[in-house]
Design a protein around this motif. Structure first.
Motif, PDB file in Angstrom:
ATOM      1  N   GLY A  10       0.917  -1.120  -0.023  1.00  0.00           N
ATOM      2  CA  GLY A  10       0.073   0.001   0.152  1.00  0.00           C
ATOM      3  C   GLY A  10       0.817   1.129  -0.118  1.00  0.00           C
ATOM      4  O   GLY A  10       1.535   1.457   0.651  1.00  0.00           O
ATOM      5  N   SER A  11       0.755   2.237  -1.149  1.00  0.00           N
ATOM      6  CA  SER A  11       1.485   3.192  -1.129  1.00  0.00           C
ATOM      7  C   SER A  11       0.438   4.505  -0.929  1.00  0.00           C
ATOM      8  O   SER A  11       0.582   5.452  -1.769  1.00  0.00           O
ATOM      9  CB  SER A  11       2.176   3.468  -2.445  1.00  0.00           C
ATOM     10  N   GLY A  12      -0.439   4.486   0.064  1.00  0.00           N
ATOM     11  CA  GLY A  12      -0.753   5.556   0.494  1.00  0.00           C
ATOM     12  C   GLY A  12      -0.165   6.503   1.447  1.00  0.00           C
ATOM     13  O   GLY A  12       1.027   6.320   1.264  1.00  0.00           O
ATOM     14  N   ARG A  13      -0.740   7.493   2.100  1.00  0.00           N
ATOM     15  CA  ARG A  13       0.056   8.347   2.713  1.00  0.00           C
ATOM     16  C   ARG A  13       0.995   7.656   3.906  1.00  0.00           C
ATOM     17  O   ARG A  13       2.303   8.046   3.929  1.00  0.00           O
ATOM     18  CB  ARG A  13      -0.805   9.500   3.528  1.00  0.00           C
ATOM     19  N   ARG A  34      -1.235  -1.672  -6.332  1.00  0.00           N
ATOM     20  CA  ARG A  34      -1.944  -2.066  -7.483  1.00  0.00           C
ATOM     21  C   ARG A  34      -2.031  -0.786  -8.474  1.00  0.00           C
ATOM     22  O   ARG A  34      -2.132  -1.153  -9.755  1.00  0.00           O
ATOM     23  CB  ARG A  34      -3.305  -2.873  -7.571  1.00  0.00           C
ATOM     24  N   ASP A  35      -1.898   0.330  -7.790  1.00  0.00           N
ATOM     25  CA  ASP A  35      -2.055   1.519  -8.765  1.00  0.00           C
ATOM     26  C   ASP A  35      -0.708   2.006  -8.814  1.00  0.00           C
ATOM     27  O   ASP A  35      -0.321   2.712  -8.059  1.00  0.00           O
ATOM     28  CB  ASP A  35      -3.057   2.538  -8.091  1.00  0.00           C
ATOM     29  N   LYS A  36      -0.128   2.091 -10.004  1.00  0.00           N
ATOM     30  CA  LYS A  36       1.413   2.654 -10.137  1.00  0.00           C
ATOM     31  C   LYS A  36       1.324   4.218  -9.743  1.00  0.00           C
ATOM     32  O   LYS A  36       2.380   4.805  -9.548  1.00  0.00           O
ATOM     33  CB  LYS A  36       1.933   2.206 -11.457  1.00  0.00           C
ATOM     34  N   THR A  37       0.093   4.921  -9.981  1.00  0.00           N
ATOM     35  CA  THR A  37       0.150   6.337  -9.896  1.00  0.00           C
ATOM     36  C   THR A  37       0.374   6.538  -8.298  1.00  0.00           C
ATOM     37  O   THR A  37       0.796   7.667  -8.026  1.00  0.00           O
ATOM     38  CB  THR A  37      -0.915   6.999 -10.472  1.00  0.00           C
ATOM     39  N   ALA A  38       0.042   5.639  -7.322  1.00  0.00           N
ATOM     40  CA  ALA A  38       0.060   5.738  -5.943  1.00  0.00           C
ATOM     41  C   ALA A  38       1.647   6.202  -5.694  1.00  0.00           C
ATOM     42  O   ALA A  38       1.690   6.705  -4.341  1.00  0.00           O
ATOM     43  CB  ALA A  38      -0.524   4.642  -5.077  1.00  0.00           C
ATOM     44  N   ILE A  44      10.792  12.049  -2.875  1.00  0.00           N
ATOM     45  CA  ILE A  44      11.758  12.446  -3.792  1.00  0.00           C
ATOM     46  C   ILE A  44      13.068  11.680  -3.613  1.00  0.00           C
ATOM     47  O   ILE A  44      13.500  11.009  -4.380  1.00  0.00           O
ATOM     48  CB  ILE A  44      12.175  14.042  -4.185  1.00  0.00           C
ATOM     49  N   SER A  45      13.043  11.399  -2.321  1.00  0.00           N
ATOM     50  CA  SER A  45      14.545  10.791  -2.064  1.00  0.00           C
ATOM     51  C   SER A  45      14.565   9.407  -1.986  1.00  0.00           C
ATOM     52  O   SER A  45      15.383   8.759  -1.604  1.00  0.00           O
ATOM     53  CB  SER A  45      15.030  11.558  -0.508  1.00  0.00           C
ATOM     54  N   PHE A  46      13.421   8.798  -1.934  1.00  0.00           N
ATOM     55  CA  PHE A  46      13.051   7.377  -2.049  1.00  0.00           C
ATOM     56  C   PHE A  46      14.202   6.702  -2.750  1.00  0.00           C
ATOM     57  O   PHE A  46      14.082   6.840  -3.968  1.00  0.00           O
ATOM     58  CB  PHE A  46      11.531   7.136  -2.342  1.00  0.00           C
ATOM     59  N   GLY A  47      14.883   5.643  -2.075  1.00  0.00           N
ATOM     60  CA  GLY A  47      15.950   5.018  -3.047  1.00  0.00           C
ATOM     61  C   GLY A  47      15.524   3.591  -3.000  1.00  0.00           C
ATOM     62  O   GLY A  47      16.300   2.548  -3.330  1.00  0.00           O
ATOM     63  N   GLY A  48      14.144   3.046  -2.339  1.00  0.00           N
ATOM     64  CA  GLY A  48      13.816   1.797  -2.542  1.00  0.00           C
ATOM     65  C   GLY A  48      13.049   1.281  -3.723  1.00  0.00           C
ATOM     66  O   GLY A  48      13.290   1.834  -4.890  1.00  0.00           O
ATOM     67  N   LEU A  49      12.510   0.016  -3.922  1.00  0.00           N
ATOM     68  CA  LEU A  49      11.918  -0.431  -5.004  1.00  0.00           C
ATOM     69  C   LEU A  49      10.312  -0.234  -4.920  1.00  0.00           C
ATOM     70  O   LEU A  49       9.996  -0.281  -3.962  1.00  0.00           O
ATOM     71  CB  LEU A  49      12.181  -2.044  -5.256  1.00  0.00           C
ATOM     72  N   THR A  50       9.808  -0.333  -5.947  1.00  0.00           N
ATOM     73  CA  THR A  50       8.372  -0.161  -6.197  1.00  0.00           C
ATOM     74  C   THR A  50       7.912  -1.358  -7.215  1.00  0.00           C
ATOM     75  O   THR A  50       8.636  -1.574  -8.098  1.00  0.00           O
ATOM     76  CB  THR A  50       7.780   1.034  -6.924  1.00  0.00           C
ATOM     77  N   LEU A  51       6.832  -1.815  -7.075  1.00  0.00           N
ATOM     78  CA  LEU A  51       6.130  -2.766  -7.726  1.00  0.00           C
ATOM     79  C   LEU A  51       4.757  -2.659  -7.963  1.00  0.00           C
ATOM     80  O   LEU A  51       3.941  -2.424  -6.814  1.00  0.00           O
ATOM     81  CB  LEU A  51       6.547  -4.183  -7.128  1.00  0.00           C
ATOM     82  N   ALA A  52       4.416  -2.350  -9.111  1.00  0.00           N
ATOM     83  CA  ALA A  52       2.779  -2.308  -9.388  1.00  0.00           C
ATOM     84  C   ALA A  52       2.073  -3.744  -9.448  1.00  0.00           C
ATOM     85  O   ALA A  52       2.236  -4.200 -10.447  1.00  0.00           O
ATOM     86  CB  ALA A  52       2.474  -1.346 -10.319  1.00  0.00           C
ATOM     87  N   ALA A  53       1.744  -4.045  -8.368  1.00  0.00           N
ATOM     88  CA  ALA A  53       0.796  -5.296  -8.376  1.00  0.00           C
ATOM     89  C   ALA A  53      -0.298  -5.426  -7.423  1.00  0.00           C
ATOM     90  O   ALA A  53      -0.094  -4.681  -6.216  1.00  0.00           O
ATOM     91  CB  ALA A  53       2.140  -6.447  -8.181  1.00  0.00           C
ATOM     92  N   SER A  54      -0.958  -6.588  -7.389  1.00  0.00           N
ATOM     93  CA  SER A  54      -1.862  -6.967  -6.241  1.00  0.00           C
ATOM     94  C   SER A  54      -1.046  -7.393  -5.174  1.00  0.00           C
ATOM     95  O   SER A  54      -0.016  -8.245  -5.435  1.00  0.00           O
ATOM     96  CB  SER A  54      -2.768  -8.064  -6.634  1.00  0.00           C
ATOM     97  N   VAL A  55      -1.161  -7.012  -3.922  1.00  0.00           N
ATOM     98  CA  VAL A  55      -0.385  -7.612  -2.764  1.00  0.00           C
ATOM     99  C   VAL A  55      -0.811  -8.944  -2.148  1.00  0.00           C
ATOM    100  O   VAL A  55      -0.125  -9.267  -1.228  1.00  0.00           O
ATOM    101  CB  VAL A  55      -0.652  -6.353  -1.648  1.00  0.00           C
ATOM    102  N   THR A  76      -2.703  -1.236   3.120  1.00  0.00           N
ATOM    103  CA  THR A  76      -3.669  -0.542   2.124  1.00  0.00           C
ATOM    104  C   THR A  76      -4.814   0.117   2.719  1.00  0.00           C
ATOM    105  O   THR A  76      -5.131   0.084   3.848  1.00  0.00           O
ATOM    106  CB  THR A  76      -4.025  -1.556   0.999  1.00  0.00           C
ATOM    107  N   ASP A  77      -5.612   0.557   1.803  1.00  0.00           N
ATOM    108  CA  ASP A  77      -7.016   1.247   2.080  1.00  0.00           C
ATOM    109  C   ASP A  77      -8.212   0.101   2.315  1.00  0.00           C
ATOM    110  O   ASP A  77      -9.313   0.701   2.821  1.00  0.00           O
ATOM    111  CB  ASP A  77      -7.382   2.337   1.434  1.00  0.00           C
ATOM    112  N   ASP A  78      -7.921  -0.987   2.393  1.00  0.00           N
ATOM    113  CA  ASP A  78      -8.900  -1.954   2.333  1.00  0.00           C
ATOM    114  C   ASP A  78      -8.558  -3.203   3.539  1.00  0.00           C
ATOM    115  O   ASP A  78      -7.412  -3.785   3.402  1.00  0.00           O
ATOM    116  CB  ASP A  78      -9.146  -3.016   1.123  1.00  0.00           C
TER     117      ASP A  78
END
Length: 143
Positions: A10-13, A34-38, A44-55, A76-78
């Motif tokens: 979950g990439s919410g707040r 699941r939402d790559k726009t999240a 900006i300084s984030f140095g980790g990895l991202t993955l657009a997928a269902s958790v 996530t929000d659910d």
């Protein structure tokens, strides 16, 4: 010493904030949404990895090397998604430290006894408000 690797579902707040803080500490972190726009919520300084997928997608979790994770955080929000993802992390991939945010406290028993830590914003808010209004053992509401 084993290197820590945290996966955040979950990439919410909250998820983005935790990921940013871990990244600042030079920790290995992957955030999945699941939402790559999240991912725009990440600092900006984030140095980790991202993955657009269902958790809850086992194949995508394997691709994220969940078997190497030492911590799994489901925010996530659910509630149902968080519960399911946390159960998968704990029971399928045997992650030692698993945390799930659950808004509806009536759903907490679904993970009771599974060694999954829960964060319930309602309970936390109730405690903070109760502590606030009982400053020094005196009731300050309405004064």
């Amino acid at each position: 010493m084993e290197k820590s690797y945290t996966i955040i579902a979950g990439s919410g707040r909250l998820g983005a904030s935790i990921a940013g803080k871990l990244s600042e500490q030079k920790k290995d972190v992957m955030i999945i949404d699941r939402d790559k726009t999240a991912f725009r919520k990440l600092p900006i300084s984030f140095g980790g990895l991202t993955l657009a997928a269902s958790v809850t997608d086992l194949e995508r979790l394997k691709a994220a090397e969940i078997d190497k994770a030492t911590v799994f955080i489901a925010v996530t929000d659910d509630d149902c998604t968080n519960i399911c993802a946390a159960q998968i992390a704990k029971k399928v991939f045997h992650i030692e430290k698993v945390v799930a945010r659950i808004y509806d406290e009536e759903k907490i028993p679904l993970v009771t006894g599974m060694e999954i830590d829960t964060i319930c914003p309602t309970r936390l808010s109730e405690k903070e408000i109760a502590d606030y209004i009982q400053i020094g053992g005196r009731d300050y509401v309405g004064k």
